[in-house]
Design an enzyme around this catalytic site. Sequence first.
Site, PDB file in Angstrom:
ATOM      1  N   SER A  53     -88.209 -48.681  21.554  1.00  0.00           N
ATOM      2  CA  SER A  53     -86.975 -47.907  21.435  1.00  0.00           C
ATOM      3  C   SER A  53     -85.795 -48.779  21.011  1.00  0.00           C
ATOM      4  CB  SER A  53     -86.717 -47.185  22.758  1.00  0.00           C
ATOM      5  OG  SER A  53     -85.680 -46.244  22.642  1.00  0.00           O
ATOM      6  N   ASP A 108     -81.605 -44.849  17.137  1.00  0.00           N
ATOM      7  CA  ASP A 108     -82.172 -46.011  17.817  1.00  0.00           C
ATOM      8  C   ASP A 108     -83.456 -46.426  17.122  1.00  0.00           C
ATOM      9  OD1 ASP A 108     -83.761 -43.896  18.665  1.00  0.00           O
ATOM     10  OD2 ASP A 108     -84.036 -44.700  20.680  1.00  0.00           O
ATOM     11  N   ASP A 127     -86.738 -46.124  17.503  1.00  0.00           N
ATOM     12  CA  ASP A 127     -87.831 -45.194  17.193  1.00  0.00           C
ATOM     13  C   ASP A 127     -87.327 -43.811  16.834  1.00  0.00           C
ATOM     14  OD1 ASP A 127     -87.003 -44.636  19.807  1.00  0.00           O
ATOM     15  OD2 ASP A 127     -89.000 -43.990  20.440  1.00  0.00           O
ATOM     16  N   ASP A 142     -85.660 -41.418  18.388  1.00  0.00           N
ATOM     17  CA  ASP A 142     -85.672 -40.231  19.243  1.00  0.00           C
ATOM     18  C   ASP A 142     -84.288 -39.989  19.846  1.00  0.00           C
ATOM     19  OD1 ASP A 142     -85.596 -42.258  21.138  1.00  0.00           O
ATOM     20  OD2 ASP A 142     -87.351 -41.577  22.252  1.00  0.00           O
TER      21      ASP A 142
END
Length: 446
Positions: free
Chosen positions: A100, A238, A240, A242
Amino acid sequence: MSKYFGTDGFRGEANKGLTAMHAFRIGEFLGYYFKKKFNNINFVIGKDTRLSGSMLEHAIASGINSTGGMAYLLGVTTTPSVAYLTKSKNFACGIMISASHNPFYDNGIKLINSNGEKMDEEVINQIEDYLDGNIQIEYAYRDSIGETIEYSLGVKEYIHHLIDLGPDLSGMRIGLDLANGSATAVAREVFESLGANIFVINEEPTGLNINNNCGSTHMESLKALLNKYKLDIGFSFDGDCDRCLGATQNEILTGDHILYIYANYLKDNNKLANNTVVTTVMSNFGLYKALDEKNISYAKTKVGDKYVYKYMKDNNCVIGGEQSGHIIFINDASTGDGILTALKMLEVLVSTNKKVDELIEGLTIYPQVLINVKVTDKKEVLNDNDVVNQVKEVEENLSTSGRILVRESGTEPLIRVMVEAETIDICKTLANKVVDVIKSKGYVID
């Protein structure tokens, strides 16, 4: 608490806390478990742009193959794309390799069930037992050994899915900070296909620069871009993708801003199910005051998007999320999706023909102070009468002009003392009163 998996997967520094052998053994168990229990041998795997991503990707795929599973490799993609494809293409399970918003040297393994949701705790517990040597599995032999298949087509399908959900963005000038991460595989095609004139930064991943002074934890770069080119709005993701935060030339739009804007939009269009927004306890006091003024109800869950999603699903709510920008639009996704969040914000701008400043009218974000205190025993601190009494005194002091939240960290030996009030000085003074009591009782670790 799980030994390896936290609220957002198995995470650690690559080849220290999280090794290729961990990934291989997780793959072994997944291939064995889903073949035996559900006779489903197909797994989809995505990764972000970290240097260690390929190592872990191939290790987990090899583990899946060794117990008879088929591993479909998406390559660099977003966590929500893995969730979408797992559900829509009937994969046994989805796997996302990402840490993340963490720096490049960390990595993680997120597991997604066949409904596109975070993996069931029962399965996580069995994986942990296997990693500790408490479960035996059977390997595949001869023509039962699995294969690894390149599946970049899946990313294209997800991109088209997002385009179908997006509004016409013709004429809009939009800034994007892709964090040198997963968004680099998806964002440009989505926004350009919808007609936007986009200005993009941090779109050149090297394996080492993901989240490095960029993305949703470093909004200053996006603000500078917006002001340089006088753009309408900007979005930052961010690692990844999400999560999403927004910005104008003058304002940072947190997850609380996004929840407020979209909840009002849904209410105005009679689409806010149960007239309720789902938040976590970390949402700003100002959001709750503003929702009260709009006669919109709200729920507060524990910190973590999985708790938000569960409450939404159990209570028929359509919008929820976290201050950090992890927003769930449950009618369109089973997890937070940064690009979908940006599209939803743009939908409101296009549909209402209003500026962001008009849409956030009535929302005042209160100053906040958060102090992390390293302690010997979290439970003992929270149950200490002197600490409890000091927290009550602060609550009485704040009355309706702010709030205090004292909670334990789920992953570290920390007590988090958070105060929101009308000024930053009030926040500091009241937070330190509680911290001083914790120190005076001898709980603090230097």
